[in-house]
Design an enzyme around this catalytic site. Structure first.
Site, mmCIF file in Angstrom:
data_model
loop_
_atom_site.group_PDB
_atom_site.id
_atom_site.type_symbol
_atom_site.label_atom_id
_atom_site.label_comp_id
_atom_site.label_asym_id
_atom_site.label_seq_id
_atom_site.Cartn_x
_atom_site.Cartn_y
_atom_site.Cartn_z
ATOM 1 N NE ARG A 181 -2.580 26.144 -63.571
ATOM 2 C CZ ARG A 181 -3.514 26.947 -64.106
ATOM 3 N NH1 ARG A 181 -4.785 26.607 -64.090
ATOM 4 N NH2 ARG A 181 -3.168 28.062 -64.688
ATOM 5 C CB SER A 236 3.648 28.948 -63.387
ATOM 6 O OG SER A 236 3.444 30.014 -64.274
ATOM 7 C CD GLU A 287 0.898 25.879 -62.107
ATOM 8 O OE1 GLU A 287 0.738 27.008 -61.589
ATOM 9 O OE2 GLU A 287 0.752 25.652 -63.310
#
Ligand SMILES: Cc1cc2nc3c(=O)[nH]c(=O)nc-3n(C[C@H](O)[C@H](O)[C@H](O)COP(=O)(O)OP(=O)(O)OC[C@H]3O[C@@H](n4cnc5c(N)ncnc54)[C@H](O)[C@@H]3O)c2cc1C
Length: 289
Positions: free
Chosen positions: A149, A198, A268
């Site tokens: 990420r 998420s 995230e």
């Protein structure tokens, strides 16, 4: 403008239709000293309840796409899921993982989106980006760094266009794999409620969802935000959630998981903050953990 359906109004929103248009807006906002924010499909974003001052640039009309021999040149605002489906229909293999990810191509490059063992980074050949000094430059993949990420362009440039590569595949098998991924998501994720996917990154060798559940947070609510009863790493908006509700849940989870398991969960999702200074003028400051 976000999948969480949280956040106040943008003072001004602008949908550029060309890359040049986007660069001009950036230049003019700089000259006028007006803060400027960039969003794609808003599927990984928490916006403040007060809204965003200045200009919010939304990339979703930047959607020129040009297919080559197992390659595609595509602008930042194109839907990633749509691109994946179209690649599959051509028998181009690689984006099977992306069929259920509800973001733009630019957002997916910036987040190095991934699922089911696949990531964006594996398919990037080069990226054309607008840099903080106003220049537009194409960079080859070898000049970029990608991790879980993470893309090294974050905080330095905006993605305007990207070239991706595929491998030859069997159309039927590719589309079947996508269908399986979508079925799995519908089973495991609370897709019927607004969310941003998420909320926390998985710590090395573990799953954020498992830790949140083990810490006793699954199903807990603050205001209109609830830790999903289906997937503990999703926070859903049950109707009228505020950004503050989500942040309070995130903070509670982080503290508890740290105390109980000694693990520091990192966010995230990106949270656009309102403090505007020279640095954040170009890119939103984010809460990391
Ligand atoms: C139900 C659901 C499931 C999800 N599943 C997954 C998954 O499996 N895997 C995964 O990785 N993600 C997943 N996500 C999260 C999200 O879809 C991805 O991170 C997506 O790539 C974000 O793209 P976006 O266009 O929505 O970005 P946005 O949310 O609009 O923006 C995210 C960040 O990227 C920046 N940004 C956006 N576009 C650009 C650009 N062109 N140039 C520079 N910066 C830009 C923004 O400023 C912001 O900081 C999921 C989300 C939801 C709601």
């Amino acid at each position: 403008m976000t999948t969480w359906k949280i956040g106040g109004p943008a003072e001004t929103a602008y949908w550029p239709e060309t890359k040049e248009d986007l660069s001009t807006v950036w230049q003019r906002a700089q000259e006028a000293g007006v803060p400027v924010w960039l969003i794609g499909q808003g599927s990984n974003l928490l916006l403040p309840d007060e809204g965003l001052p200045g200009v919010t640039v939304v990339t979703t009309y930047l959607r020129r796409v040009e297919w080559g021999e197992y390659t595609v040149q595509v602008e930042a605002g194109y839907s990633l899921a749509r691109l994946a489906q179209e690649a599959g229909e051509r028998g181009f293999s690689g984006l099977e993982f992306a069929r259920g990810i509800p973001g733009s191509v630019g957002g997916a490059v910036m987040m190095n989106a991934g699922a089911h063992g696949g990531t964006m980074a594996s398919h990037i050949m080069n990226v054309t980006a607008l840099w903080a000094d106003g220049t537009v430059k194409k960079v080859e993949k070898a000049e970029l760094e990608f991790a879980y990420r993470f893309c090294s362009l974050r905080g330095h440039a905006w993605v305007l266009e990207v070239e991706l590569e595929f491998s030859p595949g069997d159309r039927r098998q590719i589309l079947e794999a996508m269908k399986e991924h979508l079925t799995k998501r519908a089973l495991n994720q609370p897709l019927e409620k607004p969310s941003a996917g998420s909320v926390f990154r998985n710590p090395p060798g573990d799953s954020a969802g498992r830790l949140i559940e083990a810490a006793g947070w699954k199903g807990r609510s603050i205001g209109g935000a609830q830790v999903s009863t289906k997937h503990a790493n999703f926070i859903v908006n049950t109707g009228n959630a505020k950004a503050m509700d989500v942040l309070a849940l995130m903070e509670g989870i982080q503290k508890d998981v740290q105390v109980k398991f000694g693990i520091s969960l990192q966010s995230e999702v990106a949270y656009l903050q309102l403090e505007v200074n020279k640095h954040t003028l170009f890119h939103p400051k984010e809460i990391e953990g």
